[in-house]
Motif scaffolding. Structure first.
Motif, mmCIF file in Angstrom:
data_model
loop_
_atom_site.group_PDB
_atom_site.id
_atom_site.type_symbol
_atom_site.label_atom_id
_atom_site.label_comp_id
_atom_site.label_asym_id
_atom_site.label_seq_id
_atom_site.Cartn_x
_atom_site.Cartn_y
_atom_site.Cartn_z
ATOM 1 N N GLY A 193 0.838 -1.202 0.000
ATOM 2 C CA GLY A 193 0.000 0.000 0.000
ATOM 3 C C GLY A 193 0.869 1.247 0.000
ATOM 4 O O GLY A 193 2.074 1.175 0.267
ATOM 5 N N GLY A 194 0.261 2.400 -0.274
ATOM 6 C CA GLY A 194 1.007 3.649 -0.322
ATOM 7 C C GLY A 194 0.529 4.638 0.713
ATOM 8 O O GLY A 194 -0.463 4.408 1.399
ATOM 9 N N GLU A 195 1.250 5.758 0.797
ATOM 10 C CA GLU A 195 0.887 6.779 1.773
ATOM 11 C C GLU A 195 1.341 8.153 1.310
ATOM 12 O O GLU A 195 2.392 8.292 0.685
ATOM 13 C CB GLU A 195 1.547 6.470 3.124
ATOM 14 C CG GLU A 195 1.170 7.466 4.200
ATOM 15 C CD GLU A 195 1.838 7.199 5.539
ATOM 16 O OE1 GLU A 195 2.850 6.459 5.573
ATOM 17 O OE2 GLU A 195 1.340 7.740 6.544
ATOM 18 N N PHE B 238 -8.643 6.771 -4.753
ATOM 19 C CA PHE B 238 -10.076 6.441 -4.658
ATOM 20 C C PHE B 238 -10.277 4.927 -4.572
ATOM 21 O O PHE B 238 -9.380 4.148 -4.927
ATOM 22 C CB PHE B 238 -10.841 7.016 -5.854
ATOM 23 C CG PHE B 238 -10.370 6.510 -7.197
ATOM 24 C CD1 PHE B 238 -10.934 5.372 -7.775
ATOM 25 C CD2 PHE B 238 -9.368 7.166 -7.901
ATOM 26 C CE1 PHE B 238 -10.512 4.905 -9.003
ATOM 27 C CE2 PHE B 238 -8.927 6.703 -9.142
ATOM 28 C CZ PHE B 238 -9.503 5.566 -9.694
ATOM 29 N N LYS B 239 -11.492 4.548 -4.123
ATOM 30 C CA LYS B 239 -11.836 3.129 -4.010
ATOM 31 C C LYS B 239 -12.213 2.611 -5.395
ATOM 32 O O LYS B 239 -13.055 3.210 -6.074
ATOM 33 C CB LYS B 239 -13.019 3.004 -3.045
ATOM 34 C CG LYS B 239 -13.424 1.596 -2.722
ATOM 35 C CD LYS B 239 -14.629 1.605 -1.775
ATOM 36 C CE LYS B 239 -15.258 0.221 -1.746
ATOM 37 N NZ LYS B 239 -16.640 0.266 -1.289
ATOM 38 N N GLY C 96 -3.925 8.579 3.507
ATOM 39 C CA GLY C 96 -3.765 10.035 3.344
ATOM 40 C C GLY C 96 -4.550 10.585 2.176
ATOM 41 O O GLY C 96 -4.410 11.758 1.822
ATOM 42 N N SER C 97 -5.410 9.753 1.577
ATOM 43 C CA SER C 97 -6.134 10.224 0.381
ATOM 44 C C SER C 97 -7.152 11.317 0.724
ATOM 45 O O SER C 97 -7.410 12.197 -0.088
ATOM 46 C CB SER C 97 -6.809 9.063 -0.344
ATOM 47 O OG SER C 97 -7.687 8.399 0.517
ATOM 48 N N ILE D 106 -6.752 19.136 -0.367
ATOM 49 C CA ILE D 106 -5.848 20.040 -1.095
ATOM 50 C C ILE D 106 -6.327 20.210 -2.537
ATOM 51 O O ILE D 106 -6.456 21.323 -3.043
ATOM 52 C CB ILE D 106 -4.397 19.495 -1.076
ATOM 53 C CG1 ILE D 106 -3.880 19.435 0.352
ATOM 54 C CG2 ILE D 106 -3.485 20.339 -1.950
ATOM 55 C CD1 ILE D 106 -2.569 18.664 0.515
ATOM 56 N N VAL D 107 -6.615 19.092 -3.191
ATOM 57 C CA VAL D 107 -6.992 19.120 -4.613
ATOM 58 C C VAL D 107 -8.265 19.958 -4.814
ATOM 59 O O VAL D 107 -8.377 20.716 -5.788
ATOM 60 C CB VAL D 107 -7.153 17.679 -5.158
ATOM 61 C CG1 VAL D 107 -7.758 17.676 -6.549
ATOM 62 C CG2 VAL D 107 -5.791 16.980 -5.178
#
Ligand SMILES: [Fe+2]
Ligand SMILES: [Fe+2]
Length: 267
Positions: free
Chosen positions: A127-129, A159-160, A173-174, A180-181
């Motif tokens: 997984g990422g962060e 996103f899922k 952290g999404s 922010i986006v």
């Protein structure tokens, strides 16, 4: 401006196929040839991670060798299968990569669309962060040119996807990234890899997407509690076309390989 997004190359050394099945070497060769033959030719190629399969130095040497014939400027981004030091070692740390800092994050300001690359890798994890330090860097970057059309690239989609085996190795952290986006309408797209499938969704006031892989594809399996599987559906990449006058972005999925045709629409 035309951006080719290639993803998930999973390059290995000769004979050591990915998952014992996928010989990615000839597939990457074919993809490079395909990109060079595009007319009009893309302005840039962005590779959104999982450049190699095991993150080993010899694999990055192979990757460099396979990408050397590419006649288009190339920007690399790491994925969960990558490791930074062997990558730097093989590629000699290209000028566009950050001179210091722990993350391979950078902005490219040479084109009508600004490219911002985010490093979502957590060493040793699938997984990422995006932690606070990486997000702080993004905030700084966006504040520099808040109204310039901007493309965010990262490996893990925020996103899922409804493919449970991939969602469980998604992006921590999404939600912070979304906050922010949402503040920057100039962000025209958030484009990821990792999924080995083309997927789109409306997200944080923009469109978020994933790219297919240049090698194997993730099986479309929306059932919970099934093991992760891949399938040899056609290799493909994304072609993002930005019309600067109309301020419009259109994306195509382009298949690599030999298929019958083309045929004229005449009898
Ligand atoms: Fe991958
Ligand atoms: Fe990945």
């Amino acid at each position: 401006m035309i951006i080719a997004q290639i993803s998930d190359l999973h390059v290995h050394v000769e004979g050591n196929y990915a998952y014992g099945v996928v010989n990615t070497i000839p597939m990457i060769r074919q993809a490079v040839e395909h990109l060079n033959q595009l007319d009009p030719r893309p302005d840039v190629v962005v590779a959104t991670g999982d450049l190699t399969h095991h993150g080993e130095r010899a694999e990055y040497e192979m990757l460099r060798h396979l990408l050397a014939p590419l006649e288009i400027p190339l920007y690399l981004l790491p994925g969960n299968h990558d490791r930074q030091q062997p990558l730097y070692h093989a590629f000699g740390k290209p000028a566009y990569m950050p001179a210091e800092g722990s993350y391979l994050q950078y902005a490219v300001d040479d084109y009508p669309v600004r490219l911002i690359m985010l490093d979502t890798v957590v060493a040793g994890e699938a997984g990422g962060e995006l932690d606070e330090s990486r997000l702080a860097w993004l905030r700084e970057q966006l504040a520099i040119a808040p109204t310039t059309p901007t493309f965010l690239f990262l490996h893990h989609p925020p996103f899922k996807t409804n493919i449970p085996t991939m969602d469980c190795i998604g992006l921590a952290g999404s939600k912070d990234l979304a906050e922010i986006v949402l503040q920057y309408p100039a962000i025209k797209r958030v484009a990821a890899g990792h999924l080995h499938r083309p997927i789109y969704t409306q997200w944080a006031g923009t469109i978020a997407s994933t790219a297919p892989s240049l090698v194997h594809q993730v099986l479309l399996d929306m059932r919970p509690d099934t093991p992760g599987q891949f399938v040899m559906e056609p290799p493909a990449y994304q072609l993002h076309l930005w019309d600067d006058e109309a301020q419009e972005l259109v994306s195509h999925t382009v298949y690599v390989g030999d298929y019958p045709g083309p045929y004229l629409f005449v009898h």
